[in-house]
Scaffold this active site. Structure first.
Site, PDB file in Angstrom:
ATOM      1  CG  PHE A 168     -19.794  11.751  11.875  1.00 22.29           C
ATOM      2  CD1 PHE A 168     -20.532  10.802  12.576  1.00 22.29           C
ATOM      3  CD2 PHE A 168     -19.121  12.727  12.593  1.00 22.29           C
ATOM      4  CE1 PHE A 168     -20.595  10.827  13.966  1.00 22.29           C
ATOM      5  CE2 PHE A 168     -19.181  12.771  13.982  1.00 22.29           C
ATOM      6  CZ  PHE A 168     -19.918  11.822  14.674  1.00 22.29           C
ATOM      7  N   GLY A 170     -25.410  -2.227   3.912  1.00 23.59           N
ATOM      8  CA  GLY A 170     -24.202  -3.048   3.943  1.00 23.59           C
ATOM      9  C   GLY A 170     -23.012  -2.145   4.191  1.00 23.59           C
ATOM     10  CE  LYS A 215     -16.116  -1.822  11.473  1.00 27.72           C
ATOM     11  NZ  LYS A 215     -15.728  -0.906  12.537  1.00 27.72           N
ATOM     12  CE  LYS A 262      -4.335  -0.104   2.175  1.00 27.06           C
ATOM     13  NZ  LYS A 262      -5.134  -0.080   3.400  1.00 27.06           N
ATOM     14  CB  THR A 310     -16.365   3.190  14.735  1.00 21.38           C
ATOM     15  OG1 THR A 310     -16.617   4.122  13.703  1.00 21.38           O
ATOM     16  CG2 THR A 310     -17.583   3.061  15.620  1.00 21.38           C
ATOM     17  CG  ASN A 337     -22.303   5.058  11.929  1.00 23.18           C
ATOM     18  OD1 ASN A 337     -22.599   6.122  11.399  1.00 23.18           O
ATOM     19  ND2 ASN A 337     -21.178   4.440  11.708  1.00 23.18           N
ATOM     20  CD  GLU A 350     -16.438   2.808   2.129  1.00 29.46           C
ATOM     21  OE1 GLU A 350     -16.659   2.205   1.076  1.00 29.46           O
ATOM     22  OE2 GLU A 350     -16.108   2.246   3.181  1.00 29.46           O
ATOM     23  N   GLY A 391     -35.028  -0.937   0.370  1.00 31.26           N
ATOM     24  CA  GLY A 391     -34.279  -1.742  -0.600  1.00 31.26           C
ATOM     25  C   GLY A 391     -33.872  -3.076  -0.008  1.00 31.26           C
ATOM     26  CB  CYS A 430     -19.693   1.962   8.701  1.00 30.37           C
ATOM     27  SG  CYS A 430     -18.100   2.693   8.392  1.00 30.37           S
TER      28      CYS A 430
HETATM   29  C1  UDX Z   1     -21.811   5.220   6.986  1.00 32.20           C
HETATM   30  C2  UDX Z   1     -22.270   6.537   7.654  1.00 32.20           C
HETATM   31  O1  UDX Z   1     -23.206   7.199   6.828  1.00 32.20           O
HETATM   32  C3  UDX Z   1     -21.066   7.421   7.956  1.00 32.20           C
HETATM   33  O2  UDX Z   1     -21.500   8.576   8.658  1.00 32.20           O
HETATM   34  C4  UDX Z   1     -20.055   6.636   8.793  1.00 32.20           C
HETATM   35  O3  UDX Z   1     -18.893   7.400   8.981  1.00 32.20           O
HETATM   36  C5  UDX Z   1     -19.685   5.333   8.117  1.00 32.20           C
HETATM   37  O4  UDX Z   1     -20.875   4.576   7.836  1.00 32.20           O
HETATM   38  P1  UDX Z   1     -21.034   4.452   4.540  1.00 32.20           P
HETATM   39  O5  UDX Z   1     -20.854   3.086   5.123  1.00 32.20           O
HETATM   40  O6  UDX Z   1     -19.975   4.998   3.642  1.00 32.20           O
HETATM   41  O7  UDX Z   1     -21.221   5.535   5.721  1.00 32.20           O
HETATM   42  O8  UDX Z   1     -22.380   4.421   3.686  1.00 32.20           O
HETATM   43  P2  UDX Z   1     -23.843   5.069   3.712  1.00 32.20           P
HETATM   44  O9  UDX Z   1     -23.979   5.989   2.585  1.00 32.20           O
HETATM   45  O10 UDX Z   1     -24.215   5.579   5.030  1.00 32.20           O
HETATM   46  O11 UDX Z   1     -24.722   3.765   3.359  1.00 32.20           O
HETATM   47  C6  UDX Z   1     -24.674   2.600   4.161  1.00 32.20           C
HETATM   48  C7  UDX Z   1     -25.564   1.513   3.592  1.00 32.20           C
HETATM   49  O12 UDX Z   1     -26.932   1.842   3.785  1.00 32.20           O
HETATM   50  C8  UDX Z   1     -25.407   1.265   2.089  1.00 32.20           C
HETATM   51  O13 UDX Z   1     -25.404  -0.123   1.861  1.00 32.20           O
HETATM   52  C9  UDX Z   1     -26.627   1.917   1.481  1.00 32.20           C
HETATM   53  O14 UDX Z   1     -27.011   1.306   0.275  1.00 32.20           O
HETATM   54  C10 UDX Z   1     -27.652   1.686   2.580  1.00 32.20           C
HETATM   55  N1  UDX Z   1     -28.761   2.670   2.576  1.00 32.20           N
HETATM   56  C11 UDX Z   1     -28.512   3.984   2.809  1.00 32.20           C
HETATM   57  C12 UDX Z   1     -30.065   2.231   2.366  1.00 32.20           C
HETATM   58  O15 UDX Z   1     -30.321   1.029   2.171  1.00 32.20           O
HETATM   59  N2  UDX Z   1     -31.073   3.156   2.406  1.00 32.20           N
HETATM   60  C13 UDX Z   1     -30.865   4.475   2.641  1.00 32.20           C
HETATM   61  O16 UDX Z   1     -31.838   5.229   2.657  1.00 32.20           O
HETATM   62  C14 UDX Z   1     -29.533   4.905   2.843  1.00 32.20           C
END
Ligand code: UDX
Length: 440
Positions: free
Chosen positions: A160, A265, A271, A35, A121, A216, A163, A261, A268
């Site tokens: 927060f 997943g 876990k 890396k 976290t 979260n 991705e 949906g 974050c």
């Molecule tokens: C999340 C938190 O949003 C962020 O603040 C923290 O720092 C890390 O965890 P992330 O894992 O990058 O961020 O993705 P996020 O956009 O929050 O989506 C998480 C999952 O929820 C995805 O699989 C997404 O498809 C799903 N999701 C999100 C839904 O199924 N419905 C929604 O309305 C929003």
């Protein structure tokens, strides 16, 4: 400010690059030599929009460098952020071995004041454990009996960022949370974040750690809530998209994170929910609401596969096309992606899978056995008995659906994200099924 970031994953790299971008001197560290080699060559080990350009800019300005040594980097920095992984143990507890090892290494090479900041976290009270690990491992010369002669601080500054929009999220946060135990630590952290001109909330370490857990888990709860509502919508002939819109117009509720949906997943939410459940159980409180959140999330995948079985009749030997593998769009990350579980369930029933993802193909090739990885959405749909949309990549709205229909053996689409225009697809001759759209 001289900063070291230990751990160059999503959070570490994005934080490191952005902190360099706002004017600090940053060294990003990782224990994976491959890396570091890649980063030194100017390549990114992950896909994240906008990050590569920003990284090149910071390296050119000599504000950003990379190292494989915790010792060297922490010696050069006053503030050290910990952004190492905290994976789940089989019992759901967070595995903090990486945090402990890094804390020990920092302590052993410490010879001046350091502020050690948790960004990963971590369960509440980790701050205290880091402090103790550092005290135990400081060089002898800084100890006089039980007295510690070298001043240092441990703070919590949860991240927060999401991705896929990580750079934007870091640069434009809704808030910055600082969990500190001393005025010196607060001053240093305020100084670091000053250029962001955002709301800064200062509290103690335990509360900052809890803010991350609670935020979260609350967002995961919101998603499971709307997914449970979607189940009801199917049963009573309501449309979850309109229901979410109607709920979201209430400012107290808000429209975000109400997309029904196939469940959440990623690295974050699954876990973090697990870790919070474990922490609660361990501390003697049964956080049953969160256990239900997790159960509803698991059920969404099973219910989706059941719907496919119902509509497709026999799954065995059917060819199923998959659009989207990443856990969400704009990322190549497939960790805990709903698509993986759905593909495994269908393979177990004897289905043949062809899958396409704009960015996650390489990871998918390694993680998925017996799945043909297609080069584009059309190839994934060719000769298929049905098509599943599992990640809402914008390009899936742009495809020529007449071409897709004609390439498929049966024009059937299951939209796991309610992303496509169902009416338009029906008009084009598809059987279209979404989530919670009222098929009673
Ligand atoms: C999340 C938190 O949003 C962020 O603040 C923290 O720092 C890390 O965890 P992330 O894992 O990058 O961020 O993705 P996020 O956009 O929050 O989506 C998480 C999952 O929820 C995805 O699989 C997404 O498809 C799903 N999701 C999100 C839904 O199924 N419905 C929604 O309305 C929003």
């Amino acid at each position: 400010m001289k900063i070291a970031i230990i751990g160059s994953g999503y959070v570490g790299l994005v934080s490191g690059v952005c902190l360099a971008h706002i004017g600090h001197q940053v060294i990003c560290v990782d224990n994976n030599p491959e890396k570091i080699k890649k980063l030194k060559k100017g390549e990114l080990p992950i896909y994240e929009p906008g990050l590569l350009e920003l990284m090149h800019e910071c390296v050119k300005k000599k504000r950003l460098s990379f190292s494989g040594s915790v010792k060297d980097a922490s010696a050069k920095a006053e503030v050290i952020f910990l952004a190492v992984p905290t994976p789940s143990k089989p019992n759901g507890d967070a595995d903090l071995t990486f945090i402990e090892n890094v804390a020990r290494e920092i302590a052993q090479s410490m010879d001046s004041y350091k502020l050690i900041v948790e960004k990963s976290t971590v369960p509440a009270e980790t701050g205290k454990k880091i402090r103790r690990t550092i005290q135990l491992n400081l060089p002898r010369k800084f100890k006089q009996g039980h007295k510690i002669l070298l001043d240092f601080d441990v703070a919590s500054n949860p991240e927060f960022l999401k991705e896929g929009s990580a750079v934007h999220d870091f640069m434009n946060p809704d808030r910055v949370v600082l969990g500190v135990e001393s005025a010196r630590a607060e001053k240093l952290l305020r100084e670091i974040y000053k250029p962001l001109k955002t709301k800064i909330l200062v509290t103690n370490t335990a509360s900052a750690e809890m803010i991350k857990h609670a935020s979260n888990s609350f967002l995961a709860t919101k998603i499971s809530f709307i997914n449970a509502v979607a189940q009801m919508c199917d049963r009573v002939g309501a449309d979850v998209i309109k229901v979410a819109e109607g709920m979201g117009l209430d400012k107290r509720i808000g429209r975000q994170f109400l997309d029904a949906g196939i469940g959440y997943g990623g690295s974050c939410f699954p876990k973090d929910v697990e870790a919070f459940i474990h922490l609660s159980d361990k501390s003697g409180y049964n956080f049953s609401l969160l256990k239900e959140v997790r159960k509803i999330n698991d059920h969404q995948r099973l219910a989706f596969v059941k719907m496919i079985e119902e509509k497709l009749w026999n799954i065995k030997d059917k060819t199923i096309g998959v659009w989207g593998i990443a856990f969400k769009p704009n990322t190549d990350d497939i960790r805990n992606a709903a698509a993986l579980e759905i593909i495994h369930l269908l393979q177990a029933e004897g289905a043949k899978i062809k899958a396409y993802d704009p960015k996650a193909a390489d990871h998918a090739r390694k993680a998925l056995k017996g799945v043909a990885i297609a080069q584009d959405p059309y190839e994934a749909a060719e000769d298929c008995d049905c098509l599943l949309l599992l990640t809402e990549w914008p390009e899936f709205r742009e495809v020529n659906f007449v071409q897709v229909r004609d390439a498929m053996r049966q024009a059937v689409i299951f939209d796991g994200r309610n992303f496509l225009d169902g009416d338009q697809l029906k008009e084009c001759g598809f059987d279209y099924y979404g989530i919670g759209r009222g098929r009673s």
